[in-house]
Design an enzyme around this catalytic site. Structure first.
Site, PDB file in Angstrom:
ATOM      1  CB  SER A   1      -9.130  -1.847   4.274  1.00  0.00           C
ATOM      2  OG  SER A   1      -9.796  -3.233   4.030  1.00  0.00           O
TER       3      SER A   1
ATOM      4  CD  GLU B   1      -5.276   0.281   2.489  1.00  0.00           C
ATOM      5  OE1 GLU B   1      -4.493  -1.161   3.020  1.00  0.00           O
ATOM      6  OE2 GLU B   1      -6.132   0.100   1.125  1.00  0.00           O
TER       7      GLU B   1
ATOM      8  NE  ARG C   1      -3.650  -2.610  -0.184  1.00  0.00           N
ATOM      9  CZ  ARG C   1      -2.892  -3.437  -0.391  1.00  0.00           C
ATOM     10  NH1 ARG C   1      -2.467  -3.600  -1.747  1.00  0.00           N
ATOM     11  NH2 ARG C   1      -3.827  -4.399  -0.255  1.00  0.00           N
TER      12      ARG C   1
HETATM   13  C1  LIG Z   1     -15.223  -0.540  -0.354  1.00  0.00           C
HETATM   14  C2  LIG Z   1     -13.710  -0.137  -0.904  1.00  0.00           C
HETATM   15  C3  LIG Z   1     -13.374  -1.740  -0.842  1.00  0.00           C
HETATM   16  C4  LIG Z   1     -12.012  -1.504  -1.220  1.00  0.00           C
HETATM   17  N1  LIG Z   1     -10.938  -2.177  -1.771  1.00  0.00           N
HETATM   18  C5  LIG Z   1      -9.787  -2.349  -1.951  1.00  0.00           C
HETATM   19  C6  LIG Z   1      -9.281  -3.792  -2.276  1.00  0.00           C
HETATM   20  O1  LIG Z   1      -9.199  -4.326  -2.631  1.00  0.00           O
HETATM   21  N2  LIG Z   1      -7.017  -2.729  -2.527  1.00  0.00           N
HETATM   22  C7  LIG Z   1      -7.560  -1.462  -1.748  1.00  0.00           C
HETATM   23  O2  LIG Z   1      -5.619  -1.604  -2.360  1.00  0.00           O
HETATM   24  N3  LIG Z   1      -7.636  -0.442  -2.437  1.00  0.00           N
HETATM   25  C8  LIG Z   1      -8.891  -1.282  -1.570  1.00  0.00           C
HETATM   26  N4  LIG Z   1     -10.054   0.077  -1.551  1.00  0.00           N
HETATM   27  C9  LIG Z   1      -9.081   1.525  -1.241  1.00  0.00           C
HETATM   28  C10 LIG Z   1      -9.277   2.308  -2.643  1.00  0.00           C
HETATM   29  O3  LIG Z   1     -10.179   1.957  -3.542  1.00  0.00           O
HETATM   30  C11 LIG Z   1      -7.848   1.936  -3.116  1.00  0.00           C
HETATM   31  O4  LIG Z   1      -6.797   2.686  -2.356  1.00  0.00           O
HETATM   32  C12 LIG Z   1      -7.710   2.988  -4.657  1.00  0.00           C
HETATM   33  O5  LIG Z   1      -6.865   2.457  -5.389  1.00  0.00           O
HETATM   34  C13 LIG Z   1      -7.571   4.546  -4.639  1.00  0.00           C
HETATM   35  O6  LIG Z   1      -7.812   4.898  -5.693  1.00  0.00           O
HETATM   36  P1  LIG Z   1      -8.867   6.468  -6.141  1.00  0.00           P
HETATM   37  O7  LIG Z   1      -8.417   6.963  -7.501  1.00  0.00           O
HETATM   38  O8  LIG Z   1     -10.209   6.385  -4.890  1.00  0.00           O
HETATM   39  O9  LIG Z   1      -7.622   6.996  -5.095  1.00  0.00           O
HETATM   40  P2  LIG Z   1      -8.160   8.502  -3.643  1.00  0.00           P
HETATM   41  O10 LIG Z   1      -9.051   7.456  -2.647  1.00  0.00           O
HETATM   42  O11 LIG Z   1      -8.059   9.797  -4.767  1.00  0.00           O
HETATM   43  O12 LIG Z   1      -6.464   8.909  -2.980  1.00  0.00           O
HETATM   44  C14 LIG Z   1      -5.745   7.632  -2.744  1.00  0.00           C
HETATM   45  C15 LIG Z   1      -4.470   8.734  -2.694  1.00  0.00           C
HETATM   46  O13 LIG Z   1      -3.785   8.552  -4.064  1.00  0.00           O
HETATM   47  C16 LIG Z   1      -3.730   9.952  -4.275  1.00  0.00           C
HETATM   48  N5  LIG Z   1      -3.807   9.751  -5.313  1.00  0.00           N
HETATM   49  C17 LIG Z   1      -5.140   9.739  -6.420  1.00  0.00           C
HETATM   50  N6  LIG Z   1      -4.627   9.948  -7.244  1.00  0.00           N
HETATM   51  C18 LIG Z   1      -3.372  10.206  -7.539  1.00  0.00           C
HETATM   52  C19 LIG Z   1      -3.034  10.115  -9.062  1.00  0.00           C
HETATM   53  N7  LIG Z   1      -3.004  10.246  -9.970  1.00  0.00           N
HETATM   54  N8  LIG Z   1      -1.702  10.828  -8.614  1.00  0.00           N
HETATM   55  C20 LIG Z   1      -1.066  11.249  -7.777  1.00  0.00           C
HETATM   56  N9  LIG Z   1      -1.470  10.157  -6.560  1.00  0.00           N
HETATM   57  C21 LIG Z   1      -3.034  10.933  -7.061  1.00  0.00           C
HETATM   58  C22 LIG Z   1      -3.862  10.506  -3.237  1.00  0.00           C
HETATM   59  O14 LIG Z   1      -3.890  12.098  -3.086  1.00  0.00           O
HETATM   60  C23 LIG Z   1      -4.380  10.319  -2.107  1.00  0.00           C
HETATM   61  O15 LIG Z   1      -3.202  10.270  -1.410  1.00  0.00           O
HETATM   62  C24 LIG Z   1     -11.461  -0.092  -1.260  1.00  0.00           C
HETATM   63  C25 LIG Z   1     -12.475   1.273  -0.777  1.00  0.00           C
HETATM   64  C26 LIG Z   1     -13.576   0.369  -1.098  1.00  0.00           C
HETATM   65  C27 LIG Z   1     -14.349   2.099  -0.732  1.00  0.00           C
END
Ligand SMILES: Cc1cc2nc3c(=O)[nH]c(=O)nc-3n(C[C@H](O)[C@H](O)[C@H](O)COP(=O)(O)OP(=O)(O)OC[C@H]3O[C@@H](n4cnc5c(N)ncnc54)[C@H](O)[C@@H]3O)c2cc1C
Length: 301
Positions: free
Chosen positions: A226, A296, A176
């Protein structure tokens, strides 16, 4: 926000690319968060670079958001500019078993593309609700797979250094985490390498993973996935359950009874509720088992 800043942001991203006093609750899967002074949605790399340069020159704080699925946004919102890389910067190109996609594409969409093309190796990502940019930043993973396993490199923008391509080892992907998480780099796109597969097996795998998620995770409630990282040698959800915290509630926030690793928004939860709940969970687990849970989810504001 002062009128001149409004005008300048409009001139960079167009009137449809900028929102003011925009509630972050509408852009986070937790459905929590007060207003951001400005919320910009650049359409391309040029707009993105310009808006970052503008914020930095004018000392306006900025936060890079993907689909907001790993984010707890403050009740007070954000005094600055949230820059979102999402639908406006999605899309992909395919070359055999390799795909290059822009950072704003959803993992679910990318995994559907892979399945359509009978490419295997990306099924693990199908139920992760974030963008590719967020997934590279967090080295997202599930069910035995993670971004690190498939990535061939990423195109990044770093203020002051411009755009460059990073090799997988330069991304320093770990559990992560990545170099992106600890620097000011922004993911513009990434390449993944897959293998030719059997379409029926791929469909069956996708269905199996979907069933595993819906049966075990509280997807019926808003959350940020998580809440805690997996502590070495343990599972956060199991520790929280063993500490008898299933269903523990603060205001509208609750430790999910379906999966104790998730904090859910039962309705009207505030960031203060979630933070208080997390503090109680961390302390209780530490007192009971001597294990320190680490968040996380990331904070915005
Ligand atoms: C129901 C549910 C289930 C989930 N299951 C999982 C799972 O199985 N495995 C898992 O790993 N995660 C899981 N997640 C967490 C999440 O979906 C992941 O961490 C995902 O990768 C976040 O992507 P996001 O676009 O929503 O990023 P955001 O939540 O918008 O941002 C997360 C971080 O990444 C940074 N960021 C986002 N985009 C960029 C970019 N283009 N450049 C630089 N930095 C950036 C942001 O600044 C922030 O620090 C889950 C979440 C939910 C709600």
């Amino acid at each position: 926000m002062v009128e001149s800043i409004r005008k300048d942001l409009f001139s960079i991203c167009g009137e449809r690319g900028v929102l003011f006093d925009e509630p972050l609750s509408g852009h986070t899967s937790f459905r929590i968060g007060g207003p951001a002074d400005a919320f910009v949605m650049p359409r391309d790399e040029e707009q993105l670079e310009k808006v970052i340069d503008y914020c930095d020159r004018n000392e306006i704080p900025r936060f890079l958001l993907g689909n907001g699925t790993n984010i707890l946004a403050a009740d007070e919102g954000y005094r600055g500019t949230v820059i979102q890389i999402f639908k406006n910067m999605a899309g992909f190109e395919q070359n055999g078993t390799e795909i290059y996609a822009r950072a704003g594409i959803l993992l679910s969409a990318l995994s559907a593309v892979c399945a359509e093309q009978a490419l295997t190796g990306f099924e693990f990502a199908s139920g992760i609700p974030g963008t590719l940019g967020g997934a590279v930043t967090m080295n997202a993973g599930a069910y035995g797979g993670e971004i690190k396993d498939v990535i061939t490199g990423a195109r990044v923008f770093e203020p002051g250094r411009g755009i460059r391509d990073l090799k997988p080892e330069e991304l320093m992907l770990g559990y992560r985490t990545s170099v992106i998480k600890h620097t000011d780099m922004i993911v513009l796109g990434a390449g993944i390498r897959l293998e030719h597969g059997d379409p029926e097996k791929i469909s069956a795998k996708l269905a199996e993973l979907k069933e595993a998620r819906t049966s075990k995770q509280p997807l019926e409630y808003p959350s940020a996935g998580s809440t805690f990282k997996r502590p070495e040698g343990y599972f956060a959800g199991k520790l929280i359950m063993d500490a008898e915290l299933a269903g523990y509630t603060v205001g509208g926030a609750q430790v999910s009874e379906k999966h104790c690793g998730f904090v859910i928004n039962r309705g009207g939860a505030t960031a203060a509720d979630v933070n208080a709940l997390i503090a109680h969970v961390v302390k209780t687990v530490e007192d009971r088992f001597g294990v320190t849970l680490e968040r996380e989810i990331r904070s915005l504001g």
